[in-house]
Design a protein around this motif. Structure first.
Motif, PDB file in Angstrom:
ATOM      1  N   SER A  77       0.838  -1.203   0.000  1.00  0.00           N
ATOM      2  CA  SER A  77       0.000   0.000   0.000  1.00  0.00           C
ATOM      3  C   SER A  77       0.871   1.250   0.000  1.00  0.00           C
ATOM      4  O   SER A  77       2.053   1.206   0.352  1.00  0.00           O
ATOM      5  N   VAL A  78       0.254   2.341  -0.406  1.00  0.00           N
ATOM      6  CA  VAL A  78       0.913   3.651  -0.394  1.00  0.00           C
ATOM      7  C   VAL A  78      -0.126   4.673   0.031  1.00  0.00           C
ATOM      8  O   VAL A  78      -1.295   4.584  -0.346  1.00  0.00           O
ATOM      9  N   ASP A  79       0.292   5.602   0.879  1.00  0.00           N
ATOM     10  CA  ASP A  79      -0.594   6.719   1.200  1.00  0.00           C
ATOM     11  C   ASP A  79       0.180   8.016   1.006  1.00  0.00           C
ATOM     12  O   ASP A  79       1.408   8.022   0.964  1.00  0.00           O
ATOM     13  N   ALA A 135      -0.854  -0.465  -5.567  1.00  0.00           N
ATOM     14  CA  ALA A 135      -0.114   0.719  -5.123  1.00  0.00           C
ATOM     15  C   ALA A 135       0.425   1.497  -6.329  1.00  0.00           C
ATOM     16  O   ALA A 135       0.411   2.734  -6.333  1.00  0.00           O
ATOM     17  N   TYR A 136       0.879   0.783  -7.362  1.00  0.00           N
ATOM     18  CA  TYR A 136       1.389   1.449  -8.556  1.00  0.00           C
ATOM     19  C   TYR A 136       0.273   2.239  -9.245  1.00  0.00           C
ATOM     20  O   TYR A 136       0.473   3.381  -9.663  1.00  0.00           O
ATOM     21  N   TYR A 137      -0.921   1.642  -9.343  1.00  0.00           N
ATOM     22  CA  TYR A 137      -2.040   2.361  -9.960  1.00  0.00           C
ATOM     23  C   TYR A 137      -2.404   3.601  -9.151  1.00  0.00           C
ATOM     24  O   TYR A 137      -2.820   4.617  -9.712  1.00  0.00           O
ATOM     25  N   TRP A 142      -1.970   9.687  -8.981  1.00  0.00           N
ATOM     26  CA  TRP A 142      -1.391  10.909  -8.429  1.00  0.00           C
ATOM     27  C   TRP A 142      -0.343  11.535  -9.358  1.00  0.00           C
ATOM     28  O   TRP A 142       0.203  12.597  -9.064  1.00  0.00           O
ATOM     29  N   GLY A 143      -0.025  10.881 -10.465  1.00  0.00           N
ATOM     30  CA  GLY A 143       1.072  11.302 -11.323  1.00  0.00           C
ATOM     31  C   GLY A 143       0.883  12.662 -11.967  1.00  0.00           C
ATOM     32  O   GLY A 143      -0.231  13.123 -12.202  1.00  0.00           O
ATOM     33  N   LEU A 144       2.026  13.296 -12.247  1.00  0.00           N
ATOM     34  CA  LEU A 144       2.078  14.580 -12.932  1.00  0.00           C
ATOM     35  C   LEU A 144       2.681  14.359 -14.308  1.00  0.00           C
ATOM     36  O   LEU A 144       3.672  13.634 -14.439  1.00  0.00           O
ATOM     37  N   GLU A 145       2.111  14.980 -15.315  1.00  0.00           N
ATOM     38  CA  GLU A 145       2.683  14.867 -16.655  1.00  0.00           C
ATOM     39  C   GLU A 145       3.881  15.802 -16.754  1.00  0.00           C
ATOM     40  O   GLU A 145       3.771  16.997 -16.466  1.00  0.00           O
ATOM     41  N   ILE A 165       7.564   7.445 -13.262  1.00  0.00           N
ATOM     42  CA  ILE A 165       6.962   6.120 -13.045  1.00  0.00           C
ATOM     43  C   ILE A 165       6.424   5.521 -14.335  1.00  0.00           C
ATOM     44  O   ILE A 165       5.937   4.394 -14.332  1.00  0.00           O
ATOM     45  N   GLY A 166       6.522   6.263 -15.433  1.00  0.00           N
ATOM     46  CA  GLY A 166       6.060   5.725 -16.705  1.00  0.00           C
ATOM     47  C   GLY A 166       6.189   6.758 -17.806  1.00  0.00           C
ATOM     48  O   GLY A 166       6.392   7.945 -17.538  1.00  0.00           O
TER      49      GLY A 166
END
Length: 168
Positions: A77-79, A135-137, A142-145, A165-166
């Motif tokens: 998990s990630v928070d 957790a990756y999803y 939360w990702g930023l372009e 991350i991608g």
């Protein structure tokens, strides 16, 4: 209480035991899953990854090699929380270890030939956790372009550090 100082111990090598950590974070002994979380946690505290590329369970008096399919830990998990305008991503592993991604615990993503990402977060010493799909999803959400290496990419920030991350 802290972890045992396995990095300081230099016991004799006593051979390999039939213990394995699968890619999904499950521990096995003699082909049977270890079902007691407290026992897995105890073993995880004496785990070491040596310069020879092998993983060992280490005590002050013996060192035994075990098999690890990918990474010894799985970040289940990630928070995310913010403090004074800084974002922090905290990962929890299947053994209960908690780490905040940042300079001491970087996130790294490897891409295989089929372009499927394998994301990891550093836990301690030379031990990493594979970041679970869920957790990756969450990280992707939360990702930023951004642009990285001249390509559009997705990144997350934690403790003042940015991690790709991608790629888009």
């Amino acid at each position: 209480k802290g972890l045992p100082p396995v990095h300081k111990w230099n016991p004799p090598y006593c051979g390999e035991i039939d213990m394995a950590i699968r890619r999904n974070g499950q521990w096995f002994y003699m082909g049977t899953p270890i079902g007691r979380p407290a026992l897995v946690r105890m073993f995880s505290t004496v785990l070491r990854h040596d310069d020879d590329g092998y993983y060992y369970l280490v005590t002050p008096v013996e060192k035994v090699r075990i098999r690890v399919e990918d990474a010894p830990f799985l970040a289940v998990s990630v928070d995310r929380h913010e403090e004074d305008g800084v974002t922090y991503l905290r990962f929890t592993t299947q053994t209960g270890d908690m780490v905040v991604a940042g300079p001491d615990h970087p996130i790294q993503v490897s891409f295989h030939d089929d372009l499927e990402p394998s994301p990891y977060v550093h836990v301690r010493d030379r031990l990493d956790a594979l970041i679970s799909r869920n957790a990756y999803y969450q990280l992707v959400d939360w990702g930023l372009e951004i642009e990285a290496e001249g390509k559009p990419a997705l990144a997350v920030e934690s403790a003042g550090a940015r991690y790709v991350i991608g790629y888009l």
